[in-house]
Design a protein around this motif. Structure first.
Motif, PDB file in Angstrom:
ATOM      1  N   MET A   1       0.846  -1.219   0.000  1.00 40.82           N
ATOM      2  CA  MET A   1       0.000   0.000   0.000  1.00 40.82           C
ATOM      3  C   MET A   1       0.876   1.263   0.000  1.00 40.82           C
ATOM      4  SD  MET A   1      -3.186   0.801  -0.014  1.00 40.82           S
ATOM      5  CE  MET A   1      -4.243   2.172   0.290  1.00 40.82           C
ATOM      6  N   LEU A   2       1.842   1.271   0.933  1.00 39.64           N
ATOM      7  CA  LEU A   2       2.732   2.436   1.029  1.00 39.64           C
ATOM      8  C   LEU A   2       3.509   2.638  -0.270  1.00 39.64           C
ATOM      9  CD1 LEU A   2       2.953   4.188   3.560  1.00 39.64           C
ATOM     10  CD2 LEU A   2       5.211   3.187   3.931  1.00 39.64           C
ATOM     11  N   ASN A   3       3.871   1.468  -0.885  1.00 35.04           N
ATOM     12  CA  ASN A   3       4.614   1.535  -2.146  1.00 35.04           C
ATOM     13  C   ASN A   3       3.815   2.229  -3.230  1.00 35.04           C
ATOM     14  OD1 ASN A   3       6.907   0.392  -1.263  1.00 35.04           O
ATOM     15  ND2 ASN A   3       6.380  -1.703  -1.889  1.00 35.04           N
ATOM     16  N   ILE A   4       2.520   1.895  -3.278  1.00 30.42           N
ATOM     17  CA  ILE A   4       1.659   2.502  -4.320  1.00 30.42           C
ATOM     18  C   ILE A   4       1.609   4.015  -4.125  1.00 30.42           C
ATOM     19  CG2 ILE A   4      -0.704   2.612  -5.264  1.00 30.42           C
ATOM     20  CD1 ILE A   4      -1.026  -0.308  -4.323  1.00 30.42           C
ATOM     21  N   ILE A   5       1.421   4.451  -2.852  1.00 33.63           N
ATOM     22  CA  ILE A   5       1.324   5.898  -2.567  1.00 33.63           C
ATOM     23  C   ILE A   5       2.626   6.589  -2.989  1.00 33.63           C
ATOM     24  CG2 ILE A   5       1.126   7.616  -0.709  1.00 33.63           C
ATOM     25  CD1 ILE A   5      -0.752   5.589   0.685  1.00 33.63           C
ATOM     26  N   ASN A   6       3.752   5.975  -2.609  1.00 32.93           N
ATOM     27  CA  ASN A   6       5.050   6.562  -2.996  1.00 32.93           C
ATOM     28  C   ASN A   6       5.169   6.674  -4.504  1.00 32.93           C
ATOM     29  OD1 ASN A   6       6.078   7.114  -0.535  1.00 32.93           O
ATOM     30  ND2 ASN A   6       6.996   5.088  -0.251  1.00 32.93           N
ATOM     31  N   HIS A   7       4.737   5.584  -5.188  1.00 28.72           N
ATOM     32  CA  HIS A   7       4.816   5.577  -6.643  1.00 28.72           C
ATOM     33  C   HIS A   7       3.961   6.680  -7.242  1.00 28.72           C
ATOM     34  CE1 HIS A   7       4.998   4.102 -10.729  1.00 28.72           C
ATOM     35  NE2 HIS A   7       3.653   4.108 -10.770  1.00 28.72           N
ATOM     36  N   LEU A   8       2.711   6.836  -6.692  1.00 30.90           N
ATOM     37  CA  LEU A   8       1.788   7.864  -7.211  1.00 30.90           C
ATOM     38  C   LEU A   8       2.347   9.272  -6.971  1.00 30.90           C
ATOM     39  CD1 LEU A   8      -1.681   6.401  -6.179  1.00 30.90           C
ATOM     40  CD2 LEU A   8      -0.762   6.626  -8.483  1.00 30.90           C
ATOM     41  N   LEU A   9       2.992   9.478  -5.812  1.00 36.27           N
ATOM     42  CA  LEU A   9       3.580  10.800  -5.523  1.00 36.27           C
ATOM     43  C   LEU A   9       4.657  11.141  -6.543  1.00 36.27           C
ATOM     44  CD1 LEU A   9       3.758  10.809  -1.624  1.00 36.27           C
ATOM     45  CD2 LEU A   9       2.393  12.296  -3.084  1.00 36.27           C
ATOM     46  N   VAL A  10       5.444  10.113  -6.875  1.00 35.60           N
ATOM     47  CA  VAL A  10       6.505  10.328  -7.884  1.00 35.60           C
ATOM     48  C   VAL A  10       5.871  10.693  -9.220  1.00 35.60           C
ATOM     49  CG1 VAL A  10       8.339   9.165  -9.207  1.00 35.60           C
ATOM     50  CG2 VAL A  10       8.164   8.815  -6.735  1.00 35.60           C
ATOM     51  N   VAL A  11       4.776   9.974  -9.586  1.00 26.56           N
ATOM     52  CA  VAL A  11       4.092  10.253 -10.861  1.00 26.56           C
ATOM     53  C   VAL A  11       3.564  11.686 -10.874  1.00 26.56           C
ATOM     54  CG1 VAL A  11       2.099   9.645 -12.304  1.00 26.56           C
ATOM     55  CG2 VAL A  11       3.491   7.843 -11.294  1.00 26.56           C
ATOM     56  N   ILE A  12       2.926  12.110  -9.743  1.00 24.83           N
ATOM     57  CA  ILE A  12       2.360  13.477  -9.671  1.00 24.83           C
ATOM     58  C   ILE A  12       3.467  14.513  -9.842  1.00 24.83           C
ATOM     59  CG2 ILE A  12       1.256  15.139  -8.096  1.00 24.83           C
ATOM     60  CD1 ILE A  12      -0.357  12.738  -6.986  1.00 24.83           C
ATOM     61  N   LYS A  13       4.604  14.278  -9.189  1.00 24.01           N
ATOM     62  CA  LYS A  13       5.732  15.213  -9.277  1.00 24.01           C
ATOM     63  C   LYS A  13       6.209  15.317 -10.728  1.00 24.01           C
ATOM     64  CE  LYS A  13       9.506  16.476  -6.286  1.00 24.01           C
ATOM     65  NZ  LYS A  13      10.589  15.986  -5.445  1.00 24.01           N
ATOM     66  N   TRP A  14       6.313  14.138 -11.363  1.00 25.73           N
ATOM     67  CA  TRP A  14       6.778  14.095 -12.752  1.00 25.73           C
ATOM     68  C   TRP A  14       5.794  14.838 -13.661  1.00 25.73           C
ATOM     69  CZ3 TRP A  14       4.446  11.462 -16.944  1.00 25.73           C
ATOM     70  CH2 TRP A  14       5.201  11.476 -18.122  1.00 25.73           C
ATOM     71  N   GLN A  15       4.479  14.622 -13.397  1.00 26.45           N
ATOM     72  CA  GLN A  15       3.447  15.293 -14.203  1.00 26.45           C
ATOM     73  C   GLN A  15       3.537  16.809 -14.064  1.00 26.45           C
ATOM     74  OE1 GLN A  15      -0.141  13.462 -12.751  1.00 26.45           O
ATOM     75  NE2 GLN A  15      -0.351  12.176 -14.573  1.00 26.45           N
ATOM     76  N   SER A  16       3.744  17.290 -12.832  1.00 27.53           N
ATOM     77  CA  SER A  16       3.800  18.748 -12.650  1.00 27.53           C
ATOM     78  C   SER A  16       5.012  19.331 -13.368  1.00 27.53           C
ATOM     79  CB  SER A  16       3.803  19.109 -11.166  1.00 27.53           C
ATOM     80  OG  SER A  16       5.044  18.843 -10.595  1.00 27.53           O
ATOM     81  N   GLN A  17       6.128  18.540 -13.407  1.00 23.38           N
ATOM     82  CA  GLN A  17       7.312  19.016 -14.140  1.00 23.38           C
ATOM     83  C   GLN A  17       7.011  19.100 -15.634  1.00 23.38           C
ATOM     84  OE1 GLN A  17      10.377  16.343 -12.813  1.00 23.38           O
ATOM     85  NE2 GLN A  17      10.968  17.712 -11.135  1.00 23.38           N
ATOM     86  N   VAL A  18       6.290  18.099 -16.156  1.00 22.47           N
ATOM     87  CA  VAL A  18       5.920  18.110 -17.584  1.00 22.47           C
ATOM     88  C   VAL A  18       5.048  19.314 -17.890  1.00 22.47           C
ATOM     89  CG1 VAL A  18       4.608  16.866 -19.371  1.00 22.47           C
ATOM     90  CG2 VAL A  18       6.113  15.603 -17.840  1.00 22.47           C
ATOM     91  N   ILE A  19       4.068  19.589 -16.972  1.00 18.35           N
ATOM     92  CA  ILE A  19       3.162  20.732 -17.180  1.00 18.35           C
ATOM     93  C   ILE A  19       3.967  22.030 -17.218  1.00 18.35           C
ATOM     94  CG2 ILE A  19       1.273  22.073 -16.110  1.00 18.35           C
ATOM     95  CD1 ILE A  19       0.196  19.321 -15.091  1.00 18.35           C
ATOM     96  N   MET A  20       4.906  22.166 -16.256  1.00 20.16           N
ATOM     97  CA  MET A  20       5.745  23.375 -16.207  1.00 20.16           C
ATOM     98  C   MET A  20       6.520  23.533 -17.523  1.00 20.16           C
ATOM     99  SD  MET A  20       5.630  25.286 -13.531  1.00 20.16           S
ATOM    100  CE  MET A  20       7.188  26.033 -13.180  1.00 20.16           C
ATOM    101  N   TYR A  21       7.102  22.421 -18.003  1.00 22.03           N
ATOM    102  CA  TYR A  21       7.904  22.446 -19.228  1.00 22.03           C
ATOM    103  C   TYR A  21       7.030  22.908 -20.406  1.00 22.03           C
ATOM    104  CZ  TYR A  21      10.554  20.744 -23.236  1.00 22.03           C
ATOM    105  OH  TYR A  21      11.194  20.674 -24.437  1.00 22.03           O
ATOM    106  N   LEU A  22       5.803  22.341 -20.493  1.00 23.64           N
ATOM    107  CA  LEU A  22       4.892  22.705 -21.580  1.00 23.64           C
ATOM    108  C   LEU A  22       4.507  24.186 -21.493  1.00 23.64           C
ATOM    109  CD1 LEU A  22       2.567  19.564 -21.663  1.00 23.64           C
ATOM    110  CD2 LEU A  22       4.200  20.271 -23.427  1.00 23.64           C
ATOM    111  N   CYS A  23       4.301  24.692 -20.257  1.00 23.84           N
ATOM    112  CA  CYS A  23       3.960  26.103 -20.086  1.00 23.84           C
ATOM    113  C   CYS A  23       5.089  27.005 -20.564  1.00 23.84           C
ATOM    114  CB  CYS A  23       3.637  26.396 -18.624  1.00 23.84           C
ATOM    115  SG  CYS A  23       2.036  25.775 -18.133  1.00 23.84           S
ATOM    116  N   PHE A  24       6.344  26.600 -20.239  1.00 21.41           N
ATOM    117  CA  PHE A  24       7.495  27.390 -20.721  1.00 21.41           C
ATOM    118  C   PHE A  24       7.520  27.410 -22.236  1.00 21.41           C
ATOM    119  CE2 PHE A  24       9.604  26.676 -16.477  1.00 21.41           C
ATOM    120  CZ  PHE A  24       9.594  28.013 -16.134  1.00 21.41           C
ATOM    121  N   MET A  25       7.194  26.245 -22.854  1.00 23.44           N
ATOM    122  CA  MET A  25       7.193  26.145 -24.318  1.00 23.44           C
ATOM    123  C   MET A  25       6.131  27.081 -24.910  1.00 23.44           C
ATOM    124  SD  MET A  25       9.285  23.707 -25.479  1.00 23.44           S
ATOM    125  CE  MET A  25       8.587  22.822 -26.875  1.00 23.44           C
ATOM    126  N   VAL A  26       4.965  27.132 -24.272  1.00 20.29           N
ATOM    127  CA  VAL A  26       3.856  27.913 -24.827  1.00 20.29           C
ATOM    128  C   VAL A  26       4.004  29.404 -24.520  1.00 20.29           C
ATOM    129  CG1 VAL A  26       1.328  28.266 -24.760  1.00 20.29           C
ATOM    130  CG2 VAL A  26       2.278  25.953 -24.704  1.00 20.29           C
TER     131      VAL A  26
END
Ligand SMILES: [Zn+2]
Ligand SMILES: [Zn+2]
Length: 348
Positions: free
Chosen positions: A1-26
């Motif tokens: 269970m804890l592993n899944i939460i950790n994994h999801l947190l990493v995914v969310i962090k990665w997603q926010s970085q992608v969003i930031m990158y796309l915003c810089f591009m636009v």
């Protein structure tokens, strides 16, 4: 269970970085993410205006004629004499001044027998043809008669239209420059005149006795008090749904009971418990909170009027109503008042 939460947190962090990158591009390098700020807007404070005065305030405020006669004697060094009649109409004996109570000896017949009189002591004119049945509302600030302003579904609104009413003057002078500008633009958004709502609803507090007759007669149920206690604890205190409560009773306690029986038990207990809840001597704070929201019951929208003690977290009203109107709100506030007053009640 804890592993899944950790994994999801990493995914969310990665997603926010992608969003930031796309915003810089636009939007280019000048892009700065907006920091969300808390909104701290002040609510309008709840104020309660005093009740109006019912009946002409001049009648209540004019001193008695004996006092006025005494005052006259002190000021003028002689008594104020009764009216000298030189012919003309003599007012009847019941032409007593309603303002100061002076007898008819001090009353002039102002209109030659047509019913209007003038009191020599207090200078008010009055009529005895229409005995004073004045229970109209008067402004408690300036004593002007309130005028009927609006008719609503279940109440009338009266307002003081005196431009120099101290209530209005104070409201206007207390406005900030910003509020004044806003007031000029849309004066109807502000309440600057004293107003009073006359409800066409005789409010009788709810009876302590409940007329609801439950399907089940509690003293005759087959379950033991212990089982009933367990059912109520699971279903009410822990908010476990009916079917799950039934399953729990069987799996954990080995008691076979249907979810419908549980529902019937709860409905039978509710009206017996309600008077205790309503009239329990709660130790309440002085901060109460309330709001209304809606809830679907059997496919129909209803309104819940919910009040609670903000400091002690005690529920004071949980009224469900079909209508979202002032009457529902008034009944909910009455629920609160019943609990506030409960500690002053005598134990029968
Ligand atoms: Zn008088
Ligand atoms: Zn007024």
């Amino acid at each position: 269970m804890l592993n899944i939460i950790n994994h999801l947190l990493v995914v969310i962090k990665w997603q926010s970085q992608v969003i930031m990158y796309l915003c810089f591009m636009v939007f280019g390098k000048g892009f700065k993410p907006k920091v969300e700020k808390c909104v701290d807007k002040e609510y309008m404070k709840l104020t309660v205006d005093p009740l109006p005065i019912f009946g002409d305030p001049a009648i209540k405020q004019t001193p008695r004629y004996t006092e006025l006669l005494e005052k006259y004697r002190l000021e003028h060094g002689k008594d104020l004499k009764p009216v000298q009649r030189r012919g003309g109409k003599v007012p009847p004996d019941d032409a007593v001044c309603p303002y100061c109570g002076a007898p008819s000896d001090y009353v002039y017949d102002n209109t030659g027998g047509r019913g209007s009189y003038l009191c020599k002591v207090c200078d008010f004119t009055f009529s005895i043809r229409e005995p004073s049945k004045d229970d109209e509302p008067y402004c408690p600030f300036c004593y002007h008669k309130l005028l009927h302003y609006k008719e609503r579904k279940s109440f009338d609104v009266y307002r003081c239209y005196n431009e120099n009413c101290p209530y209005r003057v104070k409201k206007l002078s207390g406005m900030s420059a910003k509020q004044k500008a806003l007031f000029k633009k849309s004066p109807h958004d502000f309440k600057i005149r004293y107003s009073y709502r006359k409800f066409r609803f005789s409010f009788t507090p709810l009876s302590k006795q409940n007329e609801y007759v439950p399907l089940v007669d509690l003293p005759r149920i087959t379950a033991s008090p212990h089982v009933l206690g367990l059912i109520l604890t699971y279903h009410i205190n822990y908010a476990i749904p009916l079917r799950k409560t039934a399953a729990l009773m069987y799996d954990v306690h080995g008691v076979k009971i249907s979810h419908q029986t549980i529902a019937n038990y709860c409905n039978a207990v509710a009206p017996r418990i309600k008077p205790f809840i309503d009239h329990f001597k709660y130790e309440l704070s002085e901060s109460f909170c309330g709001d209304e929201t809606y809830i679907k019951i059997g496919g129909v929208w209803n309104y819940i009027f919910f009040f609670f003690d903000a400091a002690k977290k005690i529920i004071l009203s949980y009224r469900v109503q079909r209508e979202r109107d002032w009457k529902s709100a008034a009944l909910a506030i009455n629920d609160v008042l019943v609990k506030v007053m409960a500690k002053f009640e005598e134990i029968p």
